[in-house]
Design a protein around this motif. Structure first.
Motif, PDB file in Angstrom:
ATOM      1  N   LEU A 100       0.733  -1.233   0.021  1.00 37.05           N
ATOM      2  CA  LEU A 100      -0.022  -0.114  -0.177  1.00 37.05           C
ATOM      3  C   LEU A 100       0.884   1.148  -0.023  1.00 37.05           C
ATOM      4  O   LEU A 100       0.418   2.115  -0.565  1.00 37.05           O
ATOM      5  N   LEU A 101       1.967   1.203   0.839  1.00 40.71           N
ATOM      6  CA  LEU A 101       2.711   2.572   0.805  1.00 40.71           C
ATOM      7  C   LEU A 101       3.268   2.698  -0.474  1.00 40.71           C
ATOM      8  O   LEU A 101       3.376   4.171  -0.975  1.00 40.71           O
ATOM      9  N   LEU A 102       3.706   1.660  -1.204  1.00 37.20           N
ATOM     10  CA  LEU A 102       4.665   2.103  -2.495  1.00 37.20           C
ATOM     11  C   LEU A 102       3.411   2.395  -3.345  1.00 37.20           C
ATOM     12  O   LEU A 102       3.742   3.361  -4.056  1.00 37.20           O
ATOM     13  N   ALA A 103       2.372   1.868  -3.289  1.00 38.26           N
ATOM     14  CA  ALA A 103       1.562   2.168  -4.514  1.00 38.26           C
ATOM     15  C   ALA A 103       0.863   3.809  -4.188  1.00 38.26           C
ATOM     16  O   ALA A 103       0.682   4.531  -5.042  1.00 38.26           O
ATOM     17  N   GLN A 104       0.631   4.095  -2.771  1.00 37.75           N
ATOM     18  CA  GLN A 104       0.176   5.556  -2.818  1.00 37.75           C
ATOM     19  C   GLN A 104       1.334   6.465  -3.101  1.00 37.75           C
ATOM     20  O   GLN A 104       1.079   7.420  -3.668  1.00 37.75           O
ATOM     21  N   PHE A 105       2.504   6.209  -2.804  1.00 39.30           N
ATOM     22  CA  PHE A 105       3.587   6.927  -3.168  1.00 39.30           C
ATOM     23  C   PHE A 105       4.034   7.190  -4.433  1.00 39.30           C
ATOM     24  O   PHE A 105       3.966   8.379  -5.200  1.00 39.30           O
ATOM     25  N   LEU A 106       3.799   5.987  -5.321  1.00 41.46           N
ATOM     26  CA  LEU A 106       3.803   6.416  -6.721  1.00 41.46           C
ATOM     27  C   LEU A 106       2.296   6.872  -7.449  1.00 41.46           C
ATOM     28  O   LEU A 106       2.770   7.600  -8.283  1.00 41.46           O
ATOM     29  N   LEU A 107       1.272   6.345  -7.034  1.00 40.47           N
ATOM     30  CA  LEU A 107       0.089   6.956  -7.549  1.00 40.47           C
ATOM     31  C   LEU A 107       0.076   8.308  -7.466  1.00 40.47           C
ATOM     32  O   LEU A 107      -0.449   9.421  -8.168  1.00 40.47           O
ATOM     33  N   TYR A 108       0.047   8.658  -6.121  1.00 43.26           N
ATOM     34  CA  TYR A 108      -0.038  10.061  -5.649  1.00 43.26           C
ATOM     35  C   TYR A 108       1.023  11.081  -5.939  1.00 43.26           C
ATOM     36  O   TYR A 108       0.970  12.304  -6.296  1.00 43.26           O
TER      37      TYR A 108
END
Length: 154
Positions: A100-108
């Motif tokens: 989740l943290l990787l996804a949020q970092f990249l997407l946002y």
């Protein structure tokens, strides 16, 4: 691979980021039209010179390039060259069930990079400034595409 639904936190982050980018693309088109109307110039096609409710007194000079309008048109074109790749790569990326943290970092991070690119363009910052934000967004999309490809092939 993971099931894509709004109960999956990474997919929720993707849905938020993708929705913001839809609004950015559509809003940029609206900004271009607003600038054409405000300046009464920068029309794109000869048929735009036909008299109508909005353009009651057409003038061939309205077809000349107007930087105020064309700047918005260039921003829109840049969005259309970059954001669709984000939609595809981002969806494939979240389908691999990333953290989740990787996804949020990249997407946002992509959303923030595009917002910064918009700011740099609209305030007429240097090409290097715009290119920096463009590059950040591009690297994020490239990483997500390689991440998905790696997961699919391994």
């Amino acid at each position: 691979m993971t099931e894509l639904d709004l109960n999956t936190p990474a997919f929720t982050a993707y849905a938020i980021a993708a929705s913001l980018m839809v609004l950015k693309v559509m809003g940029q088109g609206g900004m271009t039209v607003y600038r054409m109307l405000k300046s009464n110039s920068g029309l794109a096609s000869p048929e735009d010179l036909r008299p109508g409710l909005i353009n009651r007194a057409p003038d061939p000079a309205q077809l000349e390039i107007n930087d105020y309008v064309d700047r918005s048109r260039r921003m829109h074109r840049n969005d259309l060259e970059n954001i669709p790749a984000f939609w595809i790569a981002g969806l494939l990326f979240v389908a691999t069930d990333p953290g989740l943290l990787l996804a949020q970092f990249l997407l946002y991070g992509f959303v923030l990079a595009r917002a910064a690119h918009f700011w740099a363009y609209v305030t007429q910052q240097s090409h290097e400034t715009r290119a920096t934000f463009y590059t950040i967004g591009s690297l994020i999309v490239i990483y997500m595409a390689f991440h998905a490809l790696w997961k699919l092939l391994s």
